[in-house]
Design a protein around this motif. Structure first.
Motif, PDB file in Angstrom:
ATOM      1  N   PRO A 186       0.832  -1.205   0.000  1.00  0.00           N
ATOM      2  CA  PRO A 186       0.000   0.000   0.000  1.00  0.00           C
ATOM      3  C   PRO A 186       0.866   1.256   0.000  1.00  0.00           C
ATOM      4  O   PRO A 186       2.063   1.208   0.319  1.00  0.00           O
ATOM      5  CB  PRO A 186      -0.778  -0.118   1.313  1.00  0.00           C
ATOM      6  N   VAL A 187       0.265   2.377  -0.354  1.00  0.00           N
ATOM      7  CA  VAL A 187       0.945   3.668  -0.300  1.00  0.00           C
ATOM      8  C   VAL A 187       0.055   4.636   0.473  1.00  0.00           C
ATOM      9  O   VAL A 187      -1.132   4.397   0.678  1.00  0.00           O
ATOM     10  CB  VAL A 187       1.232   4.225  -1.709  1.00  0.00           C
ATOM     11  N   ARG A 188       0.645   5.735   0.871  1.00  0.00           N
ATOM     12  CA  ARG A 188      -0.123   6.838   1.449  1.00  0.00           C
ATOM     13  C   ARG A 188      -0.165   7.958   0.415  1.00  0.00           C
ATOM     14  O   ARG A 188       0.875   8.522   0.075  1.00  0.00           O
ATOM     15  CB  ARG A 188       0.513   7.336   2.752  1.00  0.00           C
ATOM     16  N   GLN A 189      -1.360   8.263  -0.082  1.00  0.00           N
ATOM     17  CA  GLN A 189      -1.481   9.353  -1.034  1.00  0.00           C
ATOM     18  C   GLN A 189      -1.170  10.681  -0.335  1.00  0.00           C
ATOM     19  O   GLN A 189      -1.548  10.892   0.827  1.00  0.00           O
ATOM     20  CB  GLN A 189      -2.897   9.391  -1.621  1.00  0.00           C
ATOM     21  N   ASN A 190      -0.472  11.561  -1.034  1.00  0.00           N
ATOM     22  CA  ASN A 190      -0.201  12.889  -0.486  1.00  0.00           C
ATOM     23  C   ASN A 190      -1.522  13.610  -0.234  1.00  0.00           C
ATOM     24  O   ASN A 190      -2.498  13.427  -0.968  1.00  0.00           O
ATOM     25  CB  ASN A 190       0.659  13.702  -1.456  1.00  0.00           C
ATOM     26  N   GLN A 191      -1.563  14.412   0.807  1.00  0.00           N
ATOM     27  CA  GLN A 191      -2.803  15.078   1.144  1.00  0.00           C
ATOM     28  C   GLN A 191      -2.577  16.539   1.448  1.00  0.00           C
ATOM     29  O   GLN A 191      -1.473  16.968   1.803  1.00  0.00           O
ATOM     30  CB  GLN A 191      -3.505  14.381   2.310  1.00  0.00           C
ATOM     31  N   GLN A 192      -3.636  17.317   1.284  1.00  0.00           N
ATOM     32  CA  GLN A 192      -3.587  18.729   1.594  1.00  0.00           C
ATOM     33  C   GLN A 192      -4.350  18.984   2.883  1.00  0.00           C
ATOM     34  O   GLN A 192      -4.672  18.047   3.620  1.00  0.00           O
ATOM     35  CB  GLN A 192      -4.142  19.541   0.429  1.00  0.00           C
ATOM     36  N   SER A 193      -4.641  20.231   3.174  1.00  0.00           N
ATOM     37  CA  SER A 193      -5.236  20.570   4.461  1.00  0.00           C
ATOM     38  C   SER A 193      -6.645  19.982   4.590  1.00  0.00           C
ATOM     39  O   SER A 193      -7.355  19.800   3.590  1.00  0.00           O
ATOM     40  CB  SER A 193      -5.295  22.087   4.635  1.00  0.00           C
ATOM     41  N   VAL A 194      -7.023  19.701   5.813  1.00  0.00           N
ATOM     42  CA  VAL A 194      -8.358  19.181   6.090  1.00  0.00           C
ATOM     43  C   VAL A 194      -9.424  20.173   5.640  1.00  0.00           C
ATOM     44  O   VAL A 194     -10.504  19.786   5.178  1.00  0.00           O
ATOM     45  CB  VAL A 194      -8.484  18.856   7.590  1.00  0.00           C
TER      46      VAL A 194
END
Length: 581
Positions: free
Chosen positions: A509-517
């Protein structure tokens, strides 16, 4: 205690039907959302300790004697006697022919509804009083049980619980032990029936190690009642004490200290910080500030409020020479929660302070916040209770809403971790052939997974252009990053890493990059942006050289991308972490 009939006179100052319907509607919001999210992401695949439940069934069937079979229920697991987990596993297998980890999660998560019900009983019985005479308590109506309950439901049913929610053994153990303990203390505080409390305390002891704390807590409640009640019951203290000695002795019979716990306990300052942060772990859900600092601050406030409430209730009770039932309940439950926090800090701080605010422990912080809220409600007059209800609802609803975005990435990764590990366990070659041992096949079914319809793509050749990734050596494997691949989705869409050698393929699995909540407050999928980060533990792979690919399933159709990168594995380590299971 005198109970008055449910007459119009005794109920005329209560809330009406409309208030009850509004409260019920508010309670349904976290209930429906919690179960919708759980059903969306839960998957019947074992995680770590979950494997011991399958081993239990195998050992149970191998045993010929009744004593041997009973011992398999009682056998030590880490620091715990997980009799309850094993009993539910055994029942599930015998009822359905196979046992399902989703069933275990479901039953464990239902304990949260049981806890909410207990809070409803406590609030209903503690707030409905006739005039100023605390000895004459009117009979609560359904609205009285519901009207102040919504903030408790919002606190306990949110995605802060993601690790326990989606982990069969943990849901059964970590949630249910709290139900037994709170129910035990409720019985001791609000009724004179000792035997139900003894049964529940026994169940707590045989569910999780911290269930042992219910015995000294219950003893203290009975002693305090003995000192203050007009009709003391010395036999209750004697029976409770004998039961405690017997159950605790049985718990530690042939007990072995679990291997693998850190020898270092940390400094006294670390223990205090760990204790307070554990008690405030729920604060991590709010998307502002450093995680540990938030938890430490909220834990400090909640602990000071809880201990300050103790002082207030003790002073008030000893002056009047009588404690209302709520005081006993509040003393017992907060003592259990803070005692558990101290025990966990003592035994786990050596692993690092941040371990103490992980998801599996957040239920204790959420319960402590719920108890502080209940104290405020019970001590207020009706007008003040309305303001406390509104403020409690704003805080708890805000925490719940934040949790579903803050922990969406963890929940998504958890599901992907489980499904990719199932692939790695069951595909031991470079083709679609499934390999599963006979014991696993007998006791469980494989969970449906995203890769079931994409095996030709997984084992085929890439048809897409190369995607660049950056490789970095990491402890036990590689850190792999990408900044260009678009976000794929928020369930099974991917991306995933595929490592393929001449003889074996692995999915990760990977962790997708994320932006602010804040960017995702209306559309959860907006939380993720281009790129991902992944840790590939090569120590879980057989020795060899592996080509690295990226698998995506954005719309149900799989695509395979080359990366033109190769990783190396030296094979599993020779030394492994010792376990007692």
């Amino acid at each position: 205690m005198v109970t008055l009939s449910n007459t119009p006179q005794t109920q005329r100052k209560g809330y009406g039907l409309v208030a009850g319907l509004v409260a019920a509607g508010l309670i349904l919001i976290p209930v429906v959302l919690f179960w919708y999210v759980w059903s969306t992401y839960a998957v019947s695949i074992p995680k770590w300790d979950d494997h011991v439940l399958r081993a239990f069934l195998l050992n149970f069937d191998k045993e010929a004697s009744l004593s041997g079979k009973l011992y398999e229920f009682y056998r030590q697991h880490n620091e715990h006697r997980i009799v309850y987990d094993r009993l539910i596993t055994w029942l599930d297998f015998n009822l359905f022919g196979k046992f399902s980890y989703r069933h275990l999660m479901l039953i464990g998560n239902l304990s949260l509804l049981g806890l909410i019900a207990i809070f409803g009983l406590v609030l209903g019985r503690s707030t409905v009083l006739q005039g100023k005479n605390t000895k004459a308590q009117v009979s609560p109506g359904l609205t009285d049980y519901l009207v102040y309950l919504p903030p408790v439901a919002f606190l306990l049913l949110n995605l802060s619980q993601w690790e326990n929610m989606f982990w069969g053994m943990a849901a059964l153990q970590n949630f249910t032990v709290l139900l037994w303990v709170f129910w035990t203390i409720y019985q001791l505080a609000f009724s004179n029936r000792l035997w139900p409390a003894l049964v529940l305390a026994t169940a707590a002891t045989l569910t999780s190690g911290n269930g042992l704390l219910v015995w000294p807590v219950g003893f203290a409640i009975l002693v305090l009642q003995q000192l203050l009640e007009k009709r003391p019951n010395r036999n209750a203290i004697l029976i409770w004490s004998v039961s405690a000695v017997v159950l605790i002795s049985l718990y530690f019979l042939n007990y072995q200290k679990p291997p693998g716990n850190p020898p270092a306990r940390g400094s006294f300052f670390d223990l205090i910080r760990g204790w307070l942060a554990f008690s405030g772990a729920a604060a991590e859900a709010f998307p502002i500030g450093p995680a540990f600092a938030k938890c430490l601050l909220v834990g400090s406030i909640a602990t000071v409020l809880a201990l300050g409430s103790w002082v207030y209730l003790l002073e008030k009770g000893f002056v009047k020479k009588q404690f209302p039932a709520f005081s006993y309940f509040f003393f017992g439950t907060t003592a259990f929660l803070l005692g558990t926090a101290a025990t966990v800090a003592w035994s786990r701080v050596g692993f690092g302070l941040h371990l103490l605010i992980t998801s599996r422990y957040k239920i204790y912080s959420l319960l402590l916040l719920a108890l502080v809220y209940c104290f405020i409600i019970v001590q207020q007059r009706k007008e003040g209770r309305l303001w406390a209800l509104v403020l409690g609802l704003v805080f708890s609803a805000g925490l719940m809403a934040s949790s579903y975005l803050t922990y969406l990435s963890d929940t998504l990764y958890w599901r992907h971790w489980l499904t990719t590990h199932q692939f790695n366990w069951t595909h031991n070659g470079n083709d679609a052939t499934i390999s599963i041992d006979s014991a696993s096949r007998h006791y469980t079914d494989l969970a449906p997974a995203f890769y079931d319809t994409t095996l030709p793509t997984i084992f085929g050749q890439p048809t897409q252009a190369a995607v660049p990734v950056q490789l970095q050596n990491d402890s036990g494997g590689y850190l792999i990053q990408n900044s260009t691949l678009p976000a794929q989705g928020i369930r099974d869409e991917g991306p995933y890493l595929l490592a393929r050698s001449d003889v074996r393929s692995y999915l990760f699995p990977v962790r997708q990059n994320q932006q602010s909540v804040q960017a995702a407050r209306f559309v959860p999928a907006n939380l993720f942006t281009n790129g991902f980060t992944a840790n590939v533990p090569t120590e879980e792979m057989i020795a060899g050289s592996y080509q690295l690919f990226i698998l995506t399933i954005p719309d149900g159709r799989a695509s395979l991308y080359p990366t033109n990168q190769t990783i190396e594995s030296a094979g599993p380590p020779t030394a492994t972490l010792k376990k007692n299971w």
